[in-house]
Motif scaffolding. Structure first.
Motif, PDB file in Angstrom:
ATOM      1  N   ILE A 141      -6.311 -62.093-107.196  1.00  0.00           N
ATOM      2  CA  ILE A 141      -6.594 -60.665-107.427  1.00  0.00           C
ATOM      3  C   ILE A 141      -8.052 -60.418-107.809  1.00  0.00           C
ATOM      4  N   PRO A 142      -8.670 -61.219-108.691  1.00  0.00           N
ATOM      5  CA  PRO A 142     -10.090 -60.974-108.992  1.00  0.00           C
ATOM      6  C   PRO A 142     -10.983 -61.071-107.763  1.00  0.00           C
ATOM      7  N   LEU A 143     -10.686 -62.002-106.850  1.00  0.00           N
ATOM      8  CA  LEU A 143     -11.504 -62.130-105.646  1.00  0.00           C
ATOM      9  C   LEU A 143     -11.265 -60.967-104.688  1.00  0.00           C
ATOM     10  N   LEU A 144     -10.035 -60.510-104.575  1.00  0.00           N
ATOM     11  CA  LEU A 144      -9.764 -59.344-103.734  1.00  0.00           C
ATOM     12  C   LEU A 144     -10.475 -58.113-104.277  1.00  0.00           C
ATOM     13  N   GLN A 145     -10.474 -57.957-105.585  1.00  0.00           N
ATOM     14  CA  GLN A 145     -11.174 -56.823-106.194  1.00  0.00           C
ATOM     15  C   GLN A 145     -12.668 -56.898-105.921  1.00  0.00           C
ATOM     16  N   GLN A 146     -13.232 -58.098-105.988  1.00  0.00           N
ATOM     17  CA  GLN A 146     -14.660 -58.250-105.708  1.00  0.00           C
ATOM     18  C   GLN A 146     -14.963 -57.983-104.242  1.00  0.00           C
ATOM     19  N   ALA A 147     -14.086 -58.468-103.346  1.00  0.00           N
ATOM     20  CA  ALA A 147     -14.276 -58.213-101.915  1.00  0.00           C
ATOM     21  C   ALA A 147     -14.280 -56.721-101.628  1.00  0.00           C
ATOM     22  N   LEU A 148     -13.355 -55.989-102.244  1.00  0.00           N
ATOM     23  CA  LEU A 148     -13.248 -54.549-102.037  1.00  0.00           C
ATOM     24  C   LEU A 148     -14.468 -53.818-102.598  1.00  0.00           C
ATOM     25  N   LYS A 149     -15.018 -54.356-103.676  1.00  0.00           N
ATOM     26  CA  LYS A 149     -16.219 -53.753-104.253  1.00  0.00           C
ATOM     27  C   LYS A 149     -17.419 -53.966-103.341  1.00  0.00           C
ATOM     28  N   LEU A 150     -17.513 -55.161-102.757  1.00  0.00           N
ATOM     29  CA  LEU A 150     -18.622 -55.463-101.853  1.00  0.00           C
ATOM     30  C   LEU A 150     -18.486 -54.708-100.534  1.00  0.00           C
ATOM     31  N   ASN A 151     -17.257 -54.505-100.098  1.00  0.00           N
ATOM     32  CA  ASN A 151     -17.011 -53.807 -98.841  1.00  0.00           C
ATOM     33  C   ASN A 151     -15.790 -52.906 -99.003  1.00  0.00           C
ATOM     34  N   PRO A 152     -15.993 -51.625 -99.345  1.00  0.00           N
ATOM     35  CA  PRO A 152     -14.868 -50.701 -99.561  1.00  0.00           C
ATOM     36  C   PRO A 152     -13.986 -50.497 -98.333  1.00  0.00           C
ATOM     37  N   GLN A 153     -14.425 -50.963 -97.165  1.00  0.00           N
ATOM     38  CA  GLN A 153     -13.620 -50.816 -95.957  1.00  0.00           C
ATOM     39  C   GLN A 153     -12.612 -51.943 -95.762  1.00  0.00           C
ATOM     40  N   VAL A 154     -12.583 -52.895 -96.683  1.00  0.00           N
ATOM     41  CA  VAL A 154     -11.634 -54.014 -96.571  1.00  0.00           C
ATOM     42  C   VAL A 154     -10.200 -53.500 -96.562  1.00  0.00           C
ATOM     43  N   LYS A 155      -9.401 -54.016 -95.638  1.00  0.00           N
ATOM     44  CA  LYS A 155      -7.970 -53.710 -95.558  1.00  0.00           C
ATOM     45  C   LYS A 155      -7.183 -54.975 -95.912  1.00  0.00           C
ATOM     46  N   LEU A 156      -6.126 -54.797 -96.707  1.00  0.00           N
ATOM     47  CA  LEU A 156      -5.315 -55.920 -97.166  1.00  0.00           C
ATOM     48  C   LEU A 156      -3.970 -55.925 -96.458  1.00  0.00           C
TER      49      LEU A 156
END
Length: 450
Positions: free
Chosen positions: A131-146
């Motif tokens: 979860i911390p890495l997913l949160q960081q990924a989303l912060k770096l790229n708000p267009q990330v889809k999970l």
């Protein structure tokens, strides 16, 4: 300002290197050997993007083995659209997969016990690294889809009584649908919206050495139609449901599911470990409007030489997109020097991660998959529309997109054994002739004004 950005890979020593137009343009005396034409009047699928999976193993390596500076570097290089390659689709296992340090679900119980109300449900395992890495990924790229896919339901729901093998018992269909709801709700509480789910990873494969669950097509149809979709609707969850999530060699499976549950299925998810990419188009032709997603393909030691392995990702990636996929997702985001960690008893792993992290030395290496993905994700951005693109020679593989800023993105791969002088004809721009070495890749991005 240059008219084009051009990136080229010609071999192991030159991977995704930015070139000037002058560096790749053929001399005037050279004869054009192939022509690539892009037609922006004919459009196809809209892209979600490119990515990989934060398995338990990958998340552990990035979050715990790397130091803070290395972790920041790799996350930027993976997800930042400007300073990195802008990955934008993550497909995560719901619980343990083969690439996990232990076998776990979000609702593990002692043998013989059940928990129909899921009172013991918890994603605490994921809160440590994933979860911390997913949160960081989303912060770096708000267009990330999970996206999310289970390798198995909790063992107490299954005929095997274990996360290894077996099938979902009919009396636990509702509990398993509720399990999806609880997962999506738990992730939402961490600021992580789930874009899509699949009912089961590789439902026709039942290995006995890591989490797996057999789910035949009729059972998947019933589970989606009568349990999963109603559960999502009842909790106002709009996550897409993608059926199948397995290889190209069994298109009969998604065809059966769509025949029985088309109204509540959003698309089909595919893997590359068997069959041909054309299966994606064949199913789409039978059920127009159904989304196509490619959710897992791993490289590994079964294609050992660099050239063959890099060529395989480029060649297959282009064909996946030409066969209407909205996503191109490889497998583990990171693996270690032994292609692990894997679940206990797995044996020797031969898979390759997007990055390799040595657990002993903490050395961080970007693998050929990173650079192959870069050829796509750096220039083809989320919501890009695929355009018609054809090459006059079969060995010049090509795929083209128009981004939302109106820039044109073209990925080329020379699948021949000879150098080729390729004339590229983009709409609204003068033709350019690019010299491509054998088995080389070139990505071309026009300025929005072109």
């Amino acid at each position: 300002m240059p008219e084009f950005k051009i990136y080229q890979s010609t071999g192991e020593q030159e991977l995704f290197v930015e070139q000037s137009l002058q560096q790749v343009t053929a001399a005037a005396s050279e004869t054009v050997s192939a022509v690539v034409t892009v037609d922006d009047q004919q459009t196809f699928q809209e892209m979600d993007g490119f990515g990989a999976s934060f398995t338990d193993s990958a998340a552990f390596l990035i979050h715990q083995v790397l130091d803070d500076e290395q972790r920041q570097e790799v996350m930027i290089k993976l997800f930042d659209p400007q300073e990195g390659i802008g990955l934008s689709v993550l497909r995560n296992p719901m619980g343990a997969s083969d690439y996990a340090r232990s076998v776990y679900s979000y609702n593990d119980l002692p043998a013989g016990e059940t928990d129909l109300e899921l009172k013991q449900f918890s994603v605490a395992h994921d809160e440590a690294d994933i979860i911390p890495l997913l949160q960081q990924a989303l912060k770096l790229n708000p267009q990330v889809k999970l996206m999310a896919s289970p390798w198995s339901a909790p063992g107490w729901m299954k005929t095997s009584g274990s996360m290894i093998g077996g099938e979902l018992k009919p009396e636990f269909y509702q509990a398993h649908a509720d399990y999806f709801v609880r997962y999506i709700q738990a992730y939402a509480q961490h600021g992580l919206p789930i874009y899509a789910v699949t009912p089961q990873n590789e439902p026709l494969f039942e290995p006995q050495h890591y989490p797996s669950m057999l789910m035949l097509a009729d059972a998947q149809s019933r589970f989606i139609r009568d349990y999963l979709k109603p559960a999502l609707v009842n909790h106002d969850i709009d996550a897409k449901i993608l059926c199948y999530d397995h290889n190209w060699d069994r298109p009969d499976y998604p065809l059966t599911v769509l025949e029985q549950a088309e109204a509540v299925v959003d698309g089909v998810a595919w893997h590359w470990y068997g069959g041909e990419t054309s299966a994606q188009s064949a199913v789409l032709q039978a059920f127009a409007g159904t989304e196509v997603h490619f959710t897992e393909g791993s490289g590994g030691e079964w294609i050992p030489p660099f050239e063959q392995a890099f060529s395989n990702v480029m060649r297959t990636g282009i064909e996946i997109l030409r066969n209407h996929s909205k996503s191109l997702v490889l497998w583990n985001m990171a693996l270690d020097e032994n292609n692990g960690p894997t679940v206990p008893g797995f044996g020797r792993s031969t898979c390759r991660g997007i990055v390799q992290i040595n657990q002993q030395t903490r050395e961080l290496v970007y693998t050929l998959d990173y650079y192959a993905l870069a050829h796509f994700s750096q220039i083809i951005r989320p919501k890009a529309l695929r355009l018609a693109a054809e090459a006059s020679k079969e060995t010049i593989r090509c795929v083209a997109f128009r981004n939302t800023d109106q820039s044109l993105a073209l990925v080329l791969f020379n699948d021949s054994e000879e150098n080729e002088h390729v004339s590229v004809q983009l709409p609204g721009a003068a033709p350019i002739t690019i010299t491509m070495a054998a088995k080389s890749a070139v990505s071309v991005l026009s300025n929005p004004s072109v």
